[in-house]
Design a protein around this motif. Structure first.
Motif, short mmCIF file in Angstrom:
data_model
loop_
_atom_site.label_atom_id
_atom_site.label_comp_id
_atom_site.label_asym_id
_atom_site.label_seq_id
_atom_site.Cartn_x
_atom_site.Cartn_y
_atom_site.Cartn_z
N GLN A 1 0.81 -1.23 0.00
CA GLN A 1 0.00 0.00 0.00
C GLN A 1 0.84 1.28 0.00
O GLN A 1 0.53 2.21 -0.76
CB GLN A 1 -0.97 -0.01 1.18
N GLY B 1 -0.26 2.55 -3.35
CA GLY B 1 -1.48 3.26 -2.94
C GLY B 1 -2.59 2.31 -2.53
O GLY B 1 -2.53 1.10 -2.76
N ARG B 2 -3.64 2.91 -1.94
CA ARG B 2 -4.77 2.12 -1.45
C ARG B 2 -5.49 1.41 -2.61
O ARG B 2 -5.87 0.24 -2.50
CB ARG B 2 -5.74 3.04 -0.71
#
Lengths: 455, 70
Positions: free
Chosen positions: A304, A308-309
């Motif tokens: 993550q 990124g998410r």
């Protein structure tokens, strides 16, 4: 060789299964009757299925986790071309099942029992049954862990997977089941955008493919990953599944060319997803993070900060998809094999009333594996690596059965393997056996690699 | 002679099946076993060798799991 009593010599009994298959074959015949690119494309669309399903199905929970562990432990290097090599081995092996199924119209378990007798047949079934059940457990572990990333509780994750599995069966049509499962399987390619989000060094990727370097060293851990990656592409259930699916689809000797295209296409898609997974987790290696205790969702969490998410969510969803598609195909392979050996009707074209035993085995296998996964504190990464290792170890006996069947002129006629195919198959058996023996040596005499210059 | 299972199948479907499927593709044809192959001694040796290999390697894997668990 034809059966002892030809069907033509006695009353012809027609079942609903035959009617459904005949409808599928009429569409194939219609497409074949026309010429041109459009007709060929339609023919390909009608005849693809078993090959893509078996290859993307084998990109399952443990396989994707093995690829993720590969990237995290060793980064971009030797293992990228190695993964492609393993898929080439899978093509060699799976092509033989297409020919066997199309030429004999019999499933793999059925042929082993009838040609070699129940003594060897039961050995083969025990290998398949144990391997399939262990693998099924790991599929549900992957589903549980993947959905756990989104906060879905384990019981809900497992229930959702079972609902999808049973929903695919509800049509009681092979064709519909195949298309639903294919649509789900294509989501395996979700790992490609995840890899792109990791901003890989394309120079390193290209260098790895061209030179197979950097090499990972020579020790027990490397061997475990080598075996896990091989077990992620060539396993016994694939032989049983693709041959039975080829038969259930109604493919004949005229369709073998398209069966080969289907298999190669499946391998290309699956290897792309596998390579993407190695590349996606390679930043974990670059950041010196250990992958020893990572579970499926933990890989997503670890990635993550890098992707990124959204990227991490895609990674977790990919794990869920891998587990669901494999749970569908592996439980189907168990049901096919059971039906073939027990002489019970075995087809996804069967109405529920005519295929009670087939559907019961399929659903009970999945439900039992799903139930075990709800037991807390199951170790994941080690379990899935070991499951892949067991799959590799069980392959040489399975391949020898396959090798003998596909060279059996009495059942294959002119479709027996040519010399070059036998040499390739022999090389695959040699590689798998040698890898297994090396693994065994590494366990029994762990210091031997140091003595040989390894670590 | 053509006969159907208890659940009726339309005559048109029966004709379709007979026209579209090869005789040994019929579900009922699979009830007839394919004759057993006579296994030669070298083939049996290979089968037994691989069986013993698998049993031995399974013992090795079990040992590995036991070591890891402890």
């Amino acid at each position: 060789m034809k059966p002892a009593v030809s069907p033509a010599e006695e009353a012809v009994i027609i079942t609903h299964e035959d009617v459904d298959r005949a409808h599928d074959r009429v569409r194939v015949s219609d497409a074949r009757a026309h010429r041109g690119y459009t007709s060929n494309a339609r023919l390909l669309w009608l005849l693809i299925g078993p090959g893509i399903l078996v290859m993307l199905g084998e990109n399952d929970g443990p396989s994707m986790l093995a690829y993720a562990a590969t990237g995290a432990k060793f980064g971009v290097g030797f293992f990228l071309p190695f993964v492609v090599l393993t898929f080439c081995m899978a093509i060699v092996v799976q092509e033989m099942t297409v020919r066997l199924g199309a030429a004999t119209h019999r499933g793999h378990a059925e042929l082993i029992f009838e040609r070699f007798g129940p003594f060897w047949g039961w050995f083969s079934m025990i290998d398949l049954g144990i391997g399939n059940f262990l693998t099924l457990i790991t599929e549900f572990i992957a589903i549980r862990a993947g959905l756990g990333f989104f906060g879905v509780p384990p019981w809900a994750a497992i229930s959702l997977a079972l609902v999808v599995l049973y929903a695919a069966l509800m049509s009681h049509r092979y064709w519909t089941w195949e298309r639903i499962t294919l649509a789900a399987a294509v989501f395996n390619l979700i790992f490609i955008p995840v890899a792109l989000m990791a901003h890989p060094s394309w120079h390193s990727v290209g260098h790895a493919f061209l030179t197979w370097q950097p090499l990972p060293g020579f020790n027990k851990d490397v061997l475990l990953i080598v075996l896990a990656d091989i077990g992620a592409t060539v396993t016994p259930w694939m032989l049983f599944f693709q041959q039975s699916a080829t038969v259930d689809k109604g493919m004949t000797t005229k369709d073998i060319h398209f069966g080969r295209i289907d298999t190669v296409l499946g391998a290309a898609l699956a290897s792309a997803a596998a390579i993407a997974t190695v590349v996606a987790t390679a930043p974990l290696f670059a950041h010196q993070m250990t992958a020893d205790n990572f579970q499926a969702a933990e890989f997503a969490q670890a990635l993550q900060p890098i992707i990124g998410r959204f990227g991490a969510s895609l990674f977790a969803l990919g794990m869920v998809e891998a587990g669901i598609v494999a749970a569908i195909t592996i439980s189907t392979s168990s049901a096919y094999a059971f039906g073939e050996v027990a002489h019970k009707p075995h087809s996804l074209n069967l109405p529920m009333g005519e295929g009670k035993a087939f559907y019961a085995v399929l659903t009970l296998c999945a439900a039992a594996a799903a139930g075990i996964v709800l037991i807390p504190t199951l170790p994941l990464v080690y379990v899935v690596l070991i499951v892949n290792v067991v799959a590799v170890l069980a392959m040489p006996p399975a391949l020898v059965f396959l090798f003998m069947l596909v060279n059996d002129k009495e059942i294959m006629g002119d479709l027996i393997s040519p010399l070059w195919a036998n040499l390739l198959a022999g090389a695959v058996v040699f590689i798998l056996t040698a890898a297994g023996i090396l693994f065994g040596v590494s366990i029994i005499a762990p210091n031997i690699f140091a003595a040989l210059g390894g670590t | 002679m053509t006969k159907t299972e208890p659940s009726p199948i339309a005559v048109s479907d029966q004709s379709l099946v007979l026209a579209s499927l090869e005789p040994d593709q019929l579900a009922n044809a699979k009830k007839h076993p394919i004759p057993r192959r006579h296994l030669k001694t070298p083939e049996l040796v290979i089968f037994w060798t691989l069986r013993l290999y698998l049993l031995f390697m399974m013992a090795v894997v079990s040992y590995q799991v036991w070591i890891a668990a402890h």
